[in-house]
Design a protein around this motif. Sequence first.
Motif, mmCIF file in Angstrom:
data_model
loop_
_atom_site.group_PDB
_atom_site.id
_atom_site.type_symbol
_atom_site.label_atom_id
_atom_site.label_comp_id
_atom_site.label_asym_id
_atom_site.label_seq_id
_atom_site.Cartn_x
_atom_site.Cartn_y
_atom_site.Cartn_z
ATOM 1 N N LEU A 19 13.707 -2.986 12.447
ATOM 2 C CA LEU A 19 14.658 -2.779 11.350
ATOM 3 C C LEU A 19 14.889 -1.305 11.060
ATOM 4 C CD1 LEU A 19 13.716 -5.660 8.885
ATOM 5 C CD2 LEU A 19 15.644 -5.519 10.464
ATOM 6 N N LEU A 20 13.887 -0.460 11.279
ATOM 7 C CA LEU A 20 14.107 0.980 11.137
ATOM 8 C C LEU A 20 15.078 1.455 12.215
ATOM 9 C CD1 LEU A 20 13.255 3.331 9.342
ATOM 10 C CD2 LEU A 20 11.433 3.843 10.976
ATOM 11 N N ALA A 21 14.936 0.908 13.425
ATOM 12 C CA ALA A 21 15.874 1.231 14.507
ATOM 13 C C ALA A 21 17.278 0.716 14.183
ATOM 14 C CB ALA A 21 15.379 0.627 15.823
ATOM 15 N N VAL A 22 17.347 -0.469 13.599
ATOM 16 C CA VAL A 22 18.646 -1.054 13.237
ATOM 17 C C VAL A 22 19.336 -0.198 12.181
ATOM 18 C CG1 VAL A 22 19.758 -3.025 12.106
ATOM 19 C CG2 VAL A 22 18.026 -3.402 13.868
ATOM 20 N N MET A 23 18.584 0.248 11.172
ATOM 21 C CA MET A 23 19.170 1.115 10.143
ATOM 22 C C MET A 23 19.661 2.428 10.749
ATOM 23 S SD MET A 23 17.025 0.663 6.587
ATOM 24 C CE MET A 23 15.382 0.737 7.259
ATOM 25 N N ALA A 24 18.871 2.985 11.676
ATOM 26 C CA ALA A 24 19.273 4.230 12.325
ATOM 27 C C ALA A 24 20.515 4.034 13.185
ATOM 28 C CB ALA A 24 18.122 4.765 13.180
ATOM 29 N N LEU A 71 28.581 9.166 8.012
ATOM 30 C CA LEU A 71 28.582 7.706 7.972
ATOM 31 C C LEU A 71 27.603 7.129 8.987
ATOM 32 C CD1 LEU A 71 32.296 6.564 7.473
ATOM 33 C CD2 LEU A 71 30.574 7.190 5.792
ATOM 34 N N PHE A 72 27.503 7.751 10.161
ATOM 35 C CA PHE A 72 26.602 7.251 11.195
ATOM 36 C C PHE A 72 25.139 7.515 10.848
ATOM 37 C CE2 PHE A 72 30.347 6.553 13.602
ATOM 38 C CZ PHE A 72 30.016 5.676 14.618
ATOM 39 N N GLY A 73 24.885 8.520 10.015
ATOM 40 C CA GLY A 73 23.523 8.751 9.562
ATOM 41 C C GLY A 73 23.133 7.834 8.426
ATOM 42 N N ALA A 74 24.141 7.367 7.679
ATOM 43 C CA ALA A 74 23.891 6.444 6.574
ATOM 44 C C ALA A 74 23.695 5.027 7.122
ATOM 45 C CB ALA A 74 25.057 6.506 5.587
ATOM 46 N N ASN A 93 0.847 -1.183 0.000
ATOM 47 C CA ASN A 93 0.000 0.000 0.000
ATOM 48 C C ASN A 93 0.888 1.241 0.000
ATOM 49 O OD1 ASN A 93 -1.334 2.274 1.773
ATOM 50 N ND2 ASN A 93 -3.035 1.054 0.960
ATOM 51 N N PHE A 94 0.526 2.237 -0.811
ATOM 52 C CA PHE A 94 1.374 3.423 -0.952
ATOM 53 C C PHE A 94 1.614 4.103 0.392
ATOM 54 C CE2 PHE A 94 1.744 8.065 -1.502
ATOM 55 C CZ PHE A 94 2.908 8.123 -2.234
ATOM 56 N N LEU A 95 0.572 4.276 1.198
ATOM 57 C CA LEU A 95 0.707 4.950 2.484
ATOM 58 C C LEU A 95 1.600 4.164 3.429
ATOM 59 C CD1 LEU A 95 -0.147 7.305 4.305
ATOM 60 C CD2 LEU A 95 -2.113 5.923 5.044
ATOM 61 N N GLU A 96 1.484 2.824 3.380
ATOM 62 C CA GLU A 96 2.309 1.977 4.246
ATOM 63 C C GLU A 96 3.797 2.146 3.937
ATOM 64 O OE1 GLU A 96 0.849 -1.933 3.609
ATOM 65 O OE2 GLU A 96 -0.924 -1.668 4.884
ATOM 66 N N LEU A 97 4.131 2.404 2.676
ATOM 67 C CA LEU A 97 5.523 2.609 2.292
ATOM 68 C C LEU A 97 5.944 4.063 2.467
ATOM 69 C CD1 LEU A 97 8.174 1.687 0.926
ATOM 70 C CD2 LEU A 97 7.080 2.110 -1.281
ATOM 71 N N PHE A 98 5.047 4.994 2.152
ATOM 72 C CA PHE A 98 5.380 6.419 2.151
ATOM 73 C C PHE A 98 5.798 6.918 3.540
ATOM 74 C CE2 PHE A 98 4.074 10.891 2.621
ATOM 75 C CZ PHE A 98 4.840 11.472 1.628
ATOM 76 N N VAL A 99 5.031 6.574 4.558
ATOM 77 C CA VAL A 99 5.321 7.085 5.902
ATOM 78 C C VAL A 99 6.683 6.600 6.417
ATOM 79 C CG1 VAL A 99 4.581 7.060 8.325
ATOM 80 C CG2 VAL A 99 2.895 7.405 6.502
ATOM 81 N N PRO A 100 7.006 5.289 6.364
ATOM 82 C CA PRO A 100 8.344 4.859 6.793
ATOM 83 C C PRO A 100 9.476 5.454 5.952
ATOM 84 C CG PRO A 100 6.858 2.985 6.686
ATOM 85 C CD PRO A 100 6.157 4.130 6.027
ATOM 86 N N ALA A 101 9.217 5.654 4.634
ATOM 87 C CA ALA A 101 10.256 6.212 3.759
ATOM 88 C C ALA A 101 10.581 7.651 4.161
ATOM 89 C CB ALA A 101 9.812 6.165 2.305
ATOM 90 N N ILE A 102 9.556 8.452 4.422
ATOM 91 C CA ILE A 102 9.773 9.824 4.884
ATOM 92 C C ILE A 102 10.464 9.810 6.243
ATOM 93 C CG2 ILE A 102 8.632 11.936 5.643
ATOM 94 C CD1 ILE A 102 8.686 11.537 2.618
ATOM 95 N N GLY A 103 10.053 8.883 7.098
ATOM 96 C CA GLY A 103 10.692 8.761 8.411
ATOM 97 C C GLY A 103 12.161 8.397 8.295
ATOM 98 N N ALA A 104 12.495 7.496 7.358
ATOM 99 C CA ALA A 104 13.883 7.081 7.163
ATOM 100 C C ALA A 104 14.748 8.257 6.719
ATOM 101 C CB ALA A 104 13.959 5.958 6.133
ATOM 102 N N ALA A 105 14.235 9.057 5.761
ATOM 103 C CA ALA A 105 14.983 10.230 5.300
ATOM 104 C C ALA A 105 15.162 11.237 6.429
ATOM 105 C CB ALA A 105 14.264 10.877 4.119
ATOM 106 N N ALA A 106 14.109 11.428 7.225
ATOM 107 C CA ALA A 106 14.185 12.368 8.348
ATOM 108 C C ALA A 106 15.219 11.912 9.380
ATOM 109 C CB ALA A 106 12.809 12.513 9.002
ATOM 110 N N ILE A 107 15.308 10.611 9.601
ATOM 111 C CA ILE A 107 16.293 10.080 10.544
ATOM 112 C C ILE A 107 17.705 10.362 10.047
ATOM 113 C CG2 ILE A 107 17.278 7.960 11.521
ATOM 114 C CD1 ILE A 107 14.392 6.828 11.495
#
Length: 353
Positions: A296-301, A109-112, A66-80
């Motif tokens: 996994l979002l926490a792990v990426m961060a 590097l730590f943000g990537a 679903n577009f919304l299901e992907l859009f919100v985490p993607a924006i959150g990932a960029a913001a992180i």
Amino acid sequence: MDIALTILGTLAEQFQKPTLAFLIAGMMLAALGSKFEVPEPVYKFIVILLLLKVGMGAGIAIRDANFLELFVPAIGAAAIGIGVVLLGSRTLVKAKGVTEVDALATVGLFGAVSASTLAAGMAMLDDSGIAYEGFIGALYPFMDIAALVTAIVMAKVAAARRASTHVAMGGGTLAVSGGKGGAKGALEEGLLKGILVDTFRSPAISALVAGLAIGLLSEPQSVYKSFYEPLFRGLLSILMLIMGMEAWARFSELRKVAHAYILYGVMAPIVHGLIGFGVGMIAHELTGFSAGGVVLLAVMAASSSDISGPPTMRGALPDANPSAYVGTSTGIGTPVAILSIPLFIALAQAFIG
């Protein structure tokens, strides 16, 4: 009390998983002076296969997402990614004995994102039977590029400001001369385009994007299930062994730089991971983002780039000291991030269930 016991129990369980066991084994081999070695071409081959697998899996999942299901985490990932760099500009950059360009390269590097740390997180969730969205791998470029671009642009702006301001004392007058365009000289035409091109051309991002495109635009399920999935765990175990040895070897490089990097390398993965966990919880409340997705979002961060970031920084910021940013990222940040994965799993199980 029950939450604390749950977290401690999960931590103890996760440290027995193969992913962490191979990482620790690699560190022990290096500490004992072992001559064990995996050739560099083999290492690169393993990384490319892992990234192709992650990207392909994400592409296959996006088609049904679903577009919304992907859009919100993607924006959150960029913001992180951007937030981690801005936070670092207020902490590490201000530390005593730290140069601005070295610090910004480090926080970039730590943000990537570390592909190996993300793969480790996926493997540990699979081992624990915790489900997560298949499109998680597609969030990698959002956080990775946002952090690298932010750090590089900030470093170039700072360098331009220093270069454009020359103070001369003579004849009792103070003269200040500005370079071409002043601070704006850092943002010369094509700077952002050049950074983006370099980032997408890096082996890690290229492999990930290629896998993403293949999974999204074609039907690679047969080769994905017959080749990439069966190899994933075995290749990851070898990668963890290599990273454990490299992490131990990098410790010596940190003797050449300020002790602030050591403190940052230990603390940043935990702090950044908790920020990522918080953003994941927001996505969970808004879209039903899964507990595994939050982890996994926490792990990426929490992770710090060990593949795509260093060559990008080396090309964009040649004056930065690799002993500072690579030593801190690979030597401390990566093992701390991987070792902290059980913490994020435990938090998810305690607060989401």
